[in-house]
Design a protein around this motif. Structure first.
Motif, short mmCIF file in Angstrom:
data_model
loop_
_atom_site.label_atom_id
_atom_site.label_comp_id
_atom_site.label_asym_id
_atom_site.label_seq_id
_atom_site.Cartn_x
_atom_site.Cartn_y
_atom_site.Cartn_z
N ILE A 190 6.47 -0.28 -21.68
CA ILE A 190 5.75 -0.47 -20.38
C ILE A 190 5.84 0.35 -19.64
N ASN A 191 5.72 1.40 -18.94
CA ASN A 191 5.86 2.61 -17.55
C ASN A 191 6.09 1.66 -16.43
N THR A 192 7.30 2.00 -16.11
CA THR A 192 8.43 1.45 -14.73
C THR A 192 7.74 1.71 -13.63
N GLU A 193 7.30 3.20 -13.82
CA GLU A 193 6.45 3.60 -12.08
C GLU A 193 5.93 3.21 -11.74
N ALA A 194 5.47 2.35 -10.29
CA ALA A 194 4.68 2.28 -9.67
C ALA A 194 3.41 3.12 -9.81
N PRO A 195 1.62 2.94 -10.22
CA PRO A 195 1.09 3.65 -9.41
C PRO A 195 1.10 4.39 -8.49
N ASP A 196 0.52 5.72 -8.52
CA ASP A 196 0.39 5.87 -7.34
C ASP A 196 -0.83 5.75 -6.71
N LEU A 197 -1.04 5.25 -5.43
CA LEU A 197 -2.02 5.30 -4.65
C LEU A 197 -2.15 6.12 -3.77
N SER A 198 -1.55 6.95 -3.31
CA SER A 198 -1.03 7.52 -2.10
C SER A 198 -2.70 8.53 -2.07
N SER A 199 -3.79 8.30 -3.10
CA SER A 199 -5.01 9.35 -2.52
C SER A 199 -6.84 8.01 -2.93
N SER A 200 -5.82 6.98 -2.16
CA SER A 200 -6.83 5.82 -2.47
C SER A 200 -7.04 5.49 -1.60
N PRO A 201 -8.78 5.62 -1.10
CA PRO A 201 -9.57 5.25 0.11
C PRO A 201 -8.97 4.45 1.12
N PHE A 202 -8.58 3.05 -0.02
CA PHE A 202 -7.84 2.20 0.78
C PHE A 202 -6.06 1.77 1.31
N SER A 203 -6.09 1.04 1.89
CA SER A 203 -5.08 0.72 2.57
C SER A 203 -4.27 -0.16 2.10
N ARG A 204 -4.93 -1.16 0.98
CA ARG A 204 -3.96 -1.84 -0.03
C ARG A 204 -5.03 -1.33 -1.37
N PRO A 205 -3.95 -1.25 -2.54
CA PRO A 205 -4.71 -1.61 -4.16
C PRO A 205 -5.90 -2.44 -3.91
N ALA A 206 -7.01 -2.04 -5.33
CA ALA A 206 -8.10 -2.64 -4.67
C ALA A 206 -8.28 -3.88 -6.01
#
Length: 113
Positions: free
Chosen positions: A2-18
């Motif tokens: 399992i990848n230990t890095e958190a996903p990059d949501l910087s390009s997300s149009p949402f203020s929180r994960p969908a």
């Protein structure tokens, strides 16, 4: 592994994960069921939910997305990031729904076609 890095949501149009948006009952797992499925403890699932954003609290209970959990377990970071950004239309995300036997709402299917 399992990848230990958190996903990059910087390009997300949402203020929180969908995650679990829209809410599809067949996609949701209790933290205990998710732990059993993944072969880990509920505490590990809670830690993953916080770090990797694979779940959210609904009615004061942690609920885990089967899609996000499976993507995390398979180290499918592209699928996980797309899912968390709200993508339910790309072929790889739709394939994950199909593989897990989860039917997308008609509005999501129509939007993808």
């Amino acid at each position: 592994m399992i990848n230990t890095e958190a996903p990059d949501l910087s390009s997300s149009p949402f203020s929180r994960p969908a995650v679990l948006r829209p809410y599809i009952p067949g996609e949701a797992l209790s933290s205990r069921s998710a732990a059993k499925f993944a072969g880990v403890t509920p505490q590990t699932i809670a830690a993953w939910a916080e770090k990797h954003k694979i779940g959210r609290v609904i009615q004061r209970k942690l609920v885990i997305s089967r899609i996000a959990l499976q993507a995390l377990l398979e180290d499918e970071q592209e699928i996980l990031s797309a899912y968390l950004s709200g993508d339910r239309e790309s072929p790889n995300v739709r394939l994950m729904y199909t593989r897990l036997g989860i039917e997308l709402p008609a509005s999501q299917i129509a939007a993808a076609e």
